[in-house]
Design an enzyme around this catalytic site. Structure first.
Site, PDB file in Angstrom:
ATOM      1  N   ASP A  35      -2.847 -17.980   0.230  1.00 33.72           N
ATOM      2  CA  ASP A  35      -3.854 -18.549  -0.687  1.00 33.72           C
ATOM      3  C   ASP A  35      -4.538 -19.747  -0.034  1.00 33.72           C
ATOM      4  OD1 ASP A  35      -1.433 -19.940  -0.836  1.00 33.72           O
ATOM      5  OD2 ASP A  35      -1.613 -20.393  -2.976  1.00 33.72           O
ATOM      6  N   TYR A  88       0.825  -1.216   0.000  1.00 32.83           N
ATOM      7  CA  TYR A  88       0.000   0.000   0.000  1.00 32.83           C
ATOM      8  C   TYR A  88       0.859   1.266   0.000  1.00 32.83           C
ATOM      9  CZ  TYR A  88      -4.729  -1.856   0.657  1.00 32.83           C
ATOM     10  OH  TYR A  88      -5.938  -2.452   0.474  1.00 32.83           O
ATOM     11  N   ASP A 139     -12.267  -9.227   3.852  1.00 26.09           N
ATOM     12  CA  ASP A 139     -13.550  -9.196   3.138  1.00 26.09           C
ATOM     13  C   ASP A 139     -14.131 -10.598   3.056  1.00 26.09           C
ATOM     14  OD1 ASP A 139     -13.538  -6.450   2.614  1.00 26.09           O
ATOM     15  OD2 ASP A 139     -14.191  -6.729   0.535  1.00 26.09           O
ATOM     16  N   ASP A 195      -6.405  -7.094   3.619  1.00 29.84           N
ATOM     17  CA  ASP A 195      -7.533  -6.446   2.957  1.00 29.84           C
ATOM     18  C   ASP A 195      -8.440  -7.494   2.329  1.00 29.84           C
ATOM     19  OD1 ASP A 195      -9.048  -4.287   1.848  1.00 29.84           O
ATOM     20  OD2 ASP A 195      -8.053  -4.648  -0.072  1.00 29.84           O
ATOM     21  N   LYS A 198       3.136 -15.281   1.833  1.00 27.73           N
ATOM     22  CA  LYS A 198       3.480 -16.132   0.694  1.00 27.73           C
ATOM     23  C   LYS A 198       4.993 -16.331   0.706  1.00 27.73           C
ATOM     24  CE  LYS A 198       1.457 -17.067  -2.809  1.00 27.73           C
ATOM     25  NZ  LYS A 198       1.025 -18.414  -3.306  1.00 27.73           N
TER      26      LYS A 198
HETATM   27  C1  IPM Z   1     -10.526  -1.371   3.575  1.00 30.59           C
HETATM   28  C2  IPM Z   1     -10.760  -0.695   2.251  1.00 30.59           C
HETATM   29  C3  IPM Z   1      -9.630   0.284   2.005  1.00 30.59           C
HETATM   30  C4  IPM Z   1      -8.363  -0.516   1.851  1.00 30.59           C
HETATM   31  C5  IPM Z   1      -9.840   1.222   0.824  1.00 30.59           C
HETATM   32  C6  IPM Z   1     -11.144   1.982   0.919  1.00 30.59           C
HETATM   33  C7  IPM Z   1      -8.688   2.171   0.656  1.00 30.59           C
HETATM   34  O1  IPM Z   1     -10.897  -1.654   1.249  1.00 30.59           O
HETATM   35  O2  IPM Z   1     -10.415  -0.660   4.597  1.00 30.59           O
HETATM   36  O3  IPM Z   1     -10.485  -2.600   3.616  1.00 30.59           O
HETATM   37  O4  IPM Z   1      -8.044  -1.016   0.759  1.00 30.59           O
HETATM   38  O5  IPM Z   1      -7.649  -0.655   2.845  1.00 30.59           O
HETATM   39 MG    MG Z   2     -10.970  -3.683   1.959  1.00 28.55          MG
END
Ligand code: IPM
Ligand code: MG
Length: 367
Positions: free
Chosen positions: A225, A142, A253, A249, A192
């Site tokens: 993975d 990042y 999710d 990240d 990884k």
């Molecule tokens: C998260 C989001 C952020 C990230 C974005 C909005 C920059 O996806 O907080 O998970 O990628 O960290």
């Molecule tokens: Mg995210």
């Protein structure tokens, strides 16, 4: 009793709607539990860009550095898609994380019993799930340099750099081990190491911190993975997962969706201790700005309300208030109150954002 200072940054899309419900919850605790808050509000993301031409002003950042905690809604939206990269709404959020040095991002994924049938996975696989992903938040690909898009001959080349120092890995590993000690004493580290040198270093440093400082915690390592696969195959094998910025990240999710809805999950981003001994902190829902439903009163405010509960616990030392609030959310869900994102197989009529807020306040009154 100390006054807790809180900076609220509602942001874009559904951010302001869900934050309005949090403000009612804050007022409830002030009125009914005598907890004193000093709340200020400011702009971030697209909203700040519209007003100031930047997604985060220096003044807002300075305020964020001073308060006990920041509570952020969400940033971004299609309106800002074509902005220059440097002023995109997301840059505001990333600057806050970086400048406040919020290196440890706790992303719990907890499956509320009342929602176990809403997951895309079978009830048995997710019922009772309670894991936390600890995501490194201020380094890795990042922020690594070099980065950018340049020309080589007649084609463009895009570059980002995965970079981790030992100390960056060590401090997030410590925060994962500390958390594990308060939970099931178990950490799984994901990288990884089979293809990335930064992954080899990650694995080594996590292992060293374990062996020298936390030998009593059970530590395993997994390729990220495989970790993704295991998260959907048998997520309850995990307790605390520690991983880098980008894997964190993606994996968070994935973990979030196991619980039935992204609209439920809070997060805490913690940094170094401040003068009061508490970590510098920002709390935000895991979900985004959901522009498709913004302004329609459909959004689920629970993730943002639970983010405030995390602030009560980690920044304000109000663990009892946090328990009370989390209990009220659980009660409301058990009673079948559902926003549109929580319409499961059985269907029904969804409540609005404000009605969900009403129900949670009523549950607090009744508690
Ligand atoms: C998260 C989001 C952020 C990230 C974005 C909005 C920059 O996806 O907080 O998970 O990628 O960290
Ligand atoms: Mg995210």
């Amino acid at each position: 009793m100390a006054t807790h200072s809180l900076l609220i940054l509602p942001g874009d899309g559904i951010g302001p709607e869900v934050m309005a419900e949090v403000r009612r919850v804050i007022d409830w605790f002030a009125a009914n539990k005598g907890i004193a808050f000093d709340v200020s509000e400011d702009l971030v993301g697209g909203a700040a860009y519209d007003a100031h031409g930047t997604p985060l002003t220096d003044e807002t950042l300075a305020k964020a550095q001073e308060v006990d905690a920041v509570l952020l809604g969400a940033v971004g939206g299609p309106k800002y898609d074509n902005l220059d990269f440097s002023v995109k709404p997301e840059r505001g959020l990333l600057r806050l994380r970086k400048e406040m040095d919020l290196f440890s991002n706790l992303r719990p994924a907890q499956c509320f019993d009342a929602l176990a049938d809403f997951s895309s996975l079978k009830r048995d696989v997710v019922a009772g799930l309670d894991i936390v992903i600890v995501r490194e938040l201020t380094s890795g690909v990042y922020f690594g340099e070099p980065r950018g898009i340049h020309k080589e001959g007649n084609e463009r080349v895009g570059i980002n750099t995965q970079r981790y120092t030992e100390s960056e890995i060590a401090r997030v590993a410590r925060s994962a081990f500390e958390l594990a000690k308060k939970r099931s004493n178990k950490v799984c580290s994901m990288e990884k190491a089979n293809v990335m040198e930064s992954g080899i270093l990650w694995r080594d440093v996590v292992q060293e911190i374990h062996d020298t400082e936390y030998p009593e915690v059970e530590l395993t390592h997994m390729y990220a993975d495989n970790g993704a696969m295991q998260l959907v195959r048998a997520p309850k094998q995990f307790d605390v997962i520690v991983t880098d910025n980008l894997f964190g990240d993606v994996l968070s999710d994935c973990a979030a969706m196991l619980t039935g809805s992204l609209g439920m999950l809070p997060s805490a981003s913690l940094g170094l201790p401040m003068a009061n001994g508490k970590p510098k902190a920002m709390y935000e829902p895991v979900h985004g700005s959901a522009p498709d439903i913004a302004g329609q009163g459909k959004a689920n405010p629970i993730a943002c309300i639970l983010s405030f509960a995390m602030a009560l616990r980690y920044s304000f030392d109000e663990g009892e208030a946090a328990d009370l609030l989390e209990g009220a959310v659980e009660k409301v869900l058990a009673d079948g109150v559902r926003t549109a994102d929580l319409m499961g197989p059985e269907g029904g009529t969804p409540v609005s954002t404000t009605e969900m807020g009403d129900a949670i306040l009523a549950a607090l009154d009744a508690a």
